[in-house]
Each structure stands twice: as structure tokens, then as C-alpha cells.
Motif scaffolding. Structure first.
Motif, PDB file in Angstrom:
ATOM      1  N   ASP A 132       4.459 -12.488   4.786  1.00 59.01           N
ATOM      2  CA  ASP A 132       3.504 -13.588   4.625  1.00 59.01           C
ATOM      3  C   ASP A 132       4.294 -14.877   4.437  1.00 59.01           C
ATOM      4  O   ASP A 132       5.527 -14.860   4.406  1.00 59.01           O
ATOM      5  CB  ASP A 132       2.486 -13.317   3.501  1.00 59.01           C
ATOM      6  CG  ASP A 132       1.104 -13.879   3.887  1.00 59.01           C
ATOM      7  OD1 ASP A 132       1.035 -15.089   4.177  1.00 59.01           O
ATOM      8  OD2 ASP A 132       0.128 -13.123   3.911  1.00 59.01           O
ATOM      9  N   ILE A 133       3.571 -15.989   4.325  1.00 55.68           N
ATOM     10  CA  ILE A 133       4.238 -17.287   4.214  1.00 55.68           C
ATOM     11  C   ILE A 133       4.540 -17.584   2.736  1.00 55.68           C
ATOM     12  O   ILE A 133       3.911 -17.000   1.845  1.00 55.68           O
ATOM     13  CB  ILE A 133       3.385 -18.410   4.847  1.00 55.68           C
ATOM     14  CG1 ILE A 133       1.945 -18.353   4.328  1.00 55.68           C
ATOM     15  CG2 ILE A 133       3.392 -18.284   6.356  1.00 55.68           C
ATOM     16  CD1 ILE A 133       1.042 -19.458   4.871  1.00 55.68           C
ATOM     17  N   PRO A 134       5.513 -18.487   2.458  1.00 58.46           N
ATOM     18  CA  PRO A 134       5.927 -18.715   1.068  1.00 58.46           C
ATOM     19  C   PRO A 134       4.784 -18.982   0.073  1.00 58.46           C
ATOM     20  O   PRO A 134       4.818 -18.429  -1.035  1.00 58.46           O
ATOM     21  CB  PRO A 134       6.904 -19.893   1.184  1.00 58.46           C
ATOM     22  CG  PRO A 134       7.506 -19.697   2.543  1.00 58.46           C
ATOM     23  CD  PRO A 134       6.389 -19.198   3.417  1.00 58.46           C
ATOM     24  N   PRO A 135       3.742 -19.766   0.415  1.00 53.55           N
ATOM     25  CA  PRO A 135       2.672 -19.966  -0.588  1.00 53.55           C
ATOM     26  C   PRO A 135       1.979 -18.660  -0.991  1.00 53.55           C
ATOM     27  O   PRO A 135       1.344 -18.600  -2.047  1.00 53.55           O
ATOM     28  CB  PRO A 135       1.679 -20.888   0.122  1.00 53.55           C
ATOM     29  CG  PRO A 135       2.408 -21.477   1.279  1.00 53.55           C
ATOM     30  CD  PRO A 135       3.513 -20.542   1.643  1.00 53.55           C
ATOM     31  N   ALA A 136       2.095 -17.618  -0.150  1.00 57.22           N
ATOM     32  CA  ALA A 136       1.437 -16.339  -0.447  1.00 57.22           C
ATOM     33  C   ALA A 136       2.407 -15.308  -1.001  1.00 57.22           C
ATOM     34  O   ALA A 136       2.039 -14.148  -1.207  1.00 57.22           O
ATOM     35  CB  ALA A 136       0.760 -15.804   0.817  1.00 57.22           C
ATOM     36  N   ALA A 137       3.653 -15.732  -1.285  1.00 61.59           N
ATOM     37  CA  ALA A 137       4.689 -14.766  -1.668  1.00 61.59           C
ATOM     38  C   ALA A 137       4.329 -14.011  -2.947  1.00 61.59           C
ATOM     39  O   ALA A 137       4.532 -12.786  -3.044  1.00 61.59           O
ATOM     40  CB  ALA A 137       6.031 -15.474  -1.836  1.00 61.59           C
ATOM     41  N   GLU A 138       3.769 -14.716  -3.915  1.00 63.11           N
ATOM     42  CA  GLU A 138       3.460 -14.066  -5.188  1.00 63.11           C
ATOM     43  C   GLU A 138       2.330 -13.039  -5.013  1.00 63.11           C
ATOM     44  O   GLU A 138       2.407 -11.916  -5.518  1.00 63.11           O
ATOM     45  CB  GLU A 138       3.071 -15.127  -6.232  1.00 63.11           C
ATOM     46  CG  GLU A 138       3.230 -14.633  -7.640  1.00 63.11           C
ATOM     47  CD  GLU A 138       2.786 -15.666  -8.679  1.00 63.11           C
ATOM     48  OE1 GLU A 138       2.654 -16.868  -8.342  1.00 63.11           O
ATOM     49  OE2 GLU A 138       2.562 -15.246  -9.836  1.00 63.11           O
ATOM     50  N   ALA A 139       1.317 -13.436  -4.264  1.00 64.05           N
ATOM     51  CA  ALA A 139       0.211 -12.517  -3.978  1.00 64.05           C
ATOM     52  C   ALA A 139       0.733 -11.299  -3.214  1.00 64.05           C
ATOM     53  O   ALA A 139       0.323 -10.155  -3.465  1.00 64.05           O
ATOM     54  CB  ALA A 139      -0.870 -13.228  -3.169  1.00 64.05           C
ATOM     55  N   LEU A 140       1.647 -11.548  -2.284  1.00 58.54           N
ATOM     56  CA  LEU A 140       2.223 -10.448  -1.501  1.00 58.54           C
ATOM     57  C   LEU A 140       2.952  -9.466  -2.414  1.00 58.54           C
ATOM     58  O   LEU A 140       2.841  -8.245  -2.259  1.00 58.54           O
ATOM     59  CB  LEU A 140       3.190 -11.019  -0.452  1.00 58.54           C
ATOM     60  CG  LEU A 140       3.756 -10.018   0.547  1.00 58.54           C
ATOM     61  CD1 LEU A 140       2.663  -9.499   1.470  1.00 58.54           C
ATOM     62  CD2 LEU A 140       4.870 -10.658   1.400  1.00 58.54           C
ATOM     63  N   ASN A 141       3.665 -10.019  -3.380  1.00 56.51           N
ATOM     64  CA  ASN A 141       4.364  -9.151  -4.336  1.00 56.51           C
ATOM     65  C   ASN A 141       3.359  -8.321  -5.142  1.00 56.51           C
ATOM     66  O   ASN A 141       3.617  -7.158  -5.470  1.00 56.51           O
ATOM     67  CB  ASN A 141       5.265  -9.983  -5.240  1.00 56.51           C
ATOM     68  CG  ASN A 141       6.263  -9.104  -5.970  1.00 56.51           C
ATOM     69  OD1 ASN A 141       6.837  -8.188  -5.370  1.00 56.51           O
ATOM     70  ND2 ASN A 141       6.430  -9.337  -7.265  1.00 56.51           N
ATOM     71  N   GLY A 142       2.211  -8.923  -5.443  1.00 57.37           N
ATOM     72  CA  GLY A 142       1.144  -8.187  -6.130  1.00 57.37           C
ATOM     73  C   GLY A 142       0.655  -7.002  -5.297  1.00 57.37           C
ATOM     74  O   GLY A 142       0.420  -5.912  -5.822  1.00 57.37           O
ATOM     75  N   VAL A 143       0.527  -7.218  -3.992  1.00 55.55           N
ATOM     76  CA  VAL A 143       0.101  -6.125  -3.108  1.00 55.55           C
ATOM     77  C   VAL A 143       1.158  -5.020  -3.119  1.00 55.55           C
ATOM     78  O   VAL A 143       0.846  -3.829  -3.194  1.00 55.55           O
ATOM     79  CB  VAL A 143      -0.148  -6.627  -1.662  1.00 55.55           C
ATOM     80  CG1 VAL A 143      -0.535  -5.469  -0.754  1.00 55.55           C
ATOM     81  CG2 VAL A 143      -1.224  -7.715  -1.638  1.00 55.55           C
TER      82      VAL A 143
END
Ligand code: NDP
Length: 331
Positions: free
Chosen positions: A42-53
Motif C-alpha cells: 500500500d502507499i505510505p499514508p496507509a502503512a500503519e493500517a497495513l501493519n494492522g492488517v
């Protein structure tokens, strides 16, 4: 034991991604005996959410899941992947011109094409979901010349499944007894859901859908618009676009492509046109296909009546226009 298959999902922190990755990890896409390693981009603004997934995937303790790569680095994401499901794309926001959305997606698909070409496993199979799906797939093909055109497809299976669903509801039959609808053309409201060759399994054998529905007026009008506009109806109801059905049909698409379609059954896939059914060659267009040994083949020889011909041409015209618009964004 089988070697794990590496599956890339782009836009993995988005809502389709969130529905899709657990399906892949459970074996819905590649089979319940096939271990997988998930690559999520995913793109950097979504990195934290991606880590949550990623954390949730670990917590779900899927027996088939042998590893998770969660990254914002395109090269890392694409390295060694056998299957690539491209869900990430630039959404059309209010007030944006079609050309602006196209231009954003052209640049995304251009760069991801190069990364896949250089770093994916040989023979990687690509499915584009993000809209405009057909044209994004075409751009990907153009910028990944060493990936065979046979390996670049886009999703129209959701539209296909929606058509099966509508017929099954109308006739009060099991959806698994309905087959061989066709989605022709673009994954947009110009698509043509065609039931002229569709059948239903009945105790008295397979019967044509038209014979059972006995209402050509409904089939030629309301059925078509319901399928074409189902996405909008879901947004209206859910205040969010369809995600579980999109994810499920992406699994259907890859599963049938890799493991084959049942004898006597075809499915709809957006594939590179070879000029079949007088559809201009060089577009990514949805056709009826059968799959065997990991390869799709366009079903040949189906009769196309005058009503259908017009609709096939209309959606082809829209795709030719999109293609021209995409190319104008390149220069
Ligand atoms: P969704 O997960 O809901 O949708 C992703 C894409 O699938 C959209 O382009 C959407 O098109 C498309 N799509 C195709 N068919 C369907 C269908 N039948 N129903 C719904 N969608 C369909 O979007 P989110 O915004 O939740 O997630 C997108 C992710 O992509 C985000 O995590 C974001 O960070 C990422 N992203 C990546 C970019 C990149 O790779 N450079 C750029 C921008 C975002 P439509 O827009 O028409 O609904």
C-alpha cells in the motif's frame, strides 16, 4: 507438501483488500491444500493500517499462511510473486475530471508494470481489479512487454456472478444451477450482461434461461440495468462500495484460471482481445472463457444476435475511447 505460492495484493489496506487477504490465507483462491505467502502493498499514508492488517493475519493463525510481507516498497512487494491482484488505484473523487483520474492511474500502473516485469516470478498471473480495470490492465501490459499478454487480465467476474445471482433470484433456483451467462466488454456501466446462452440445471435437464424466465422484456431491460448498476445500489445501501463480493469474485477468477473451469462451463474474464467476435484486437475486453492447465481460451462460435451486436460494439467503443485517453496521458 506443496511449495508456497506468493500472492501479491496491492491496495491491501483498503476495503477490498481487507476482505480479500483472509480468503487467500484460507485457501479460497488457490485451494485448501496450497500454502501461500502474502505480499501486501500500500502507499505510505496507509502503512500503519497495513501493519494492522498484518497483525490480524498473524492473530488469525491461518494454517496455510506461511509468511506475510507488508510493505510500501513496490520492488519488495513484487519480488518473486506468482499471482498479482492489483486492487490499489486512485479513486475518482467528486469534481475530478475523467482525464485526471486516468492520468493518476496510468502513472501507478506504469510503475507497477515495470516492477512486476523485473521482479515477479516467471509466468506470474496478473488480475487488475482497480478501476478503470480494463484500461489499467492494458497500461500494465504495455509497460511490462516481457509478461505474456496471456497473463494479464481484469476482473469482470463480479459482474458475471451478479448476473448469475439475479437469474437465480428471479427463478428461485440455486445459483449453483445457473451457468454460462456472459459479461461482454468493459467493467463499467456499458458492459453487456448476456443470457442468450445461459442455462439452468433442472430435474428435466439443462434448460435455456430465456425459456424458463419467459419474459424477454425483463431480460432485455431491467435485468441488464440491474447488473450494470448493482455497484451503485450497494454504495447507496452500505454507504461503501462492494467489498466482500469483489474479493470473493477475485478469488473465483484466479481459482478458475489456475485450477480450470468445469467441463461445459465458461466464466467471464477481461482478456486481451485477439479480434474474436469482431471486437477490436488490442483492447482488454471481457469475453466468455474456459480455462485449462493455467490458460484461458475465448469460447468461440457463439451466435450473436442483432440486439447483442449493438451492445458488444457500444462497450468496445467506450474501451477504445478509454484507451485513447490513457495514451494521451502518457505523452
Ligand atoms: P476499495 O478497496 O473499495 O477499491 C479498490 C479498487 O477496486 C478501486 O479502484 C475500485 O474502483 C475498484 N473496484 C473494482 N471493482 C469494484 C467493485 N465491484 N466494487 C468495489 N470496488 C471495485 O478502495 P479503498 O479506497 O478502500 O482501497 C484502495 C487502496 O488502494 C487503499 O488502501 C489506498 O491506500 C490504495 N491506493 C494505492 C495507490 C497506489 O498503489 N499508488 C494509489 C491510491 C490508493 P472504484 O474507485 O471505481 O470504486
Amino acid at each position: 507438501a506443496k511449495e508456497p505460492v506468493r500472492v501479491l495484493v496491492t491496495g491491501a489496506a483498503g476495503q477490498i483488500g481487507y476482505a480479500l487477504v483472509p480468503m487467500i490465507a484460507r485457501g479460497v483462491m488457490l485451494g485448501t491444500d496450497q500454502p501461500v505467502i502474502l505480499h501486501m502493498l500500500d502507499i505510505p499514508p496507509a502503512a500503519e493500517a497495513l501493519n494492522g492488517v498484518k497483525m490480524e493475519l498473524v492473530d488469525a493463525a491461518f494454517p496455510l499462511l506461511k509468511g506475510v510481507v507488508a510493505t510500501t516498497d513496490v520492488v519488495e512487494a513484487c519480488t518473486g510473486v506468482n499471482v498479482a491482484v492489483m486492487v490499489g488505484g486512485f479513486p475518482r473523487k467528486e469534481g475530478m475530471e475523467r482525464k485526471d483520474v486516468m492520468s493518476k492511474n496510468v502513472s501507478i500502473y506504469k510503475s507497477q508494470a515495470s516492477a512486476l516485469e523485473k521482479h515477479a516470478a516467471a509466468n506470474c498471473k496478473v488480475l487488475v481489479v482497480a478501476n478503470p480495470a480494463n484500461t489499467n490492465a492494458l497500461i500494465l501490459k504495455e509497460f511490462a512487454p516481457s509478461i505474456s499478454e496471456k497473463n494479464i487480465t481484469c476482473l469482470t467476474r463480479l459482474d458475471h456472478n451478479r448476473a448469475l445471482g439475479q437469474i437465480s433470484e428471479r427463478l428461485s433456483v440455486q445459483v449453483s444451477d445457473v451457468k454460462n451467462v456472459i459479461i461482454w466488454g468493459n467493467h463499467s456501466s456499458s458492459q453487456y450482461p448476456d443470457v442468450n446462452h445461459a442455462t439452468v440445471k433442472t430435474p428435466a435437464g439443462e434448460k435455456p434461461v430465456r425459456e424458463l424466465v419467459k419474459d424477454d422484456e425483463w431480460l432485455n431491460a431491467e435485468f441488464i440495468t440491474t447488473v450494470q448498476q448493482r455497484g451503485a445500489a450497494i454504495i447507496k445501501a452500505r454507504k461503501l462500495s462492494s467489498a466482500l463480493s469483489a474479493a470473493s469474485s477475485a478469488c473465483d477468477h484466479i481459482r478458475d484460471w489456475v485450477l480450470g473451469t468445469p467441463e461445459g462451463t465458461w466464466v467471464s474474464m477481461g482478456v486481451y482481445s485477439d479480434g474474436s467476435y469482431n471486437v477490436p484486437a488490442g483492447l482488454i475486453y471481457s469475453f466468455p472463457v474456459t480455462c485449462q492447465n493455467g490458460e484461458w481460451k475465448i469460447v468461440q462460435g457463439l451466435s450473436i444476435d442483432e440486439f447483442s451486436r449493438k451492445k458488444l460494439d457500444l462497450t468496445a467503443d467506450e474501451l477504445s475511447e478509454e484507451k485513447a485517453l490513457a495514451y494521451s496521458c502518457l505523452s
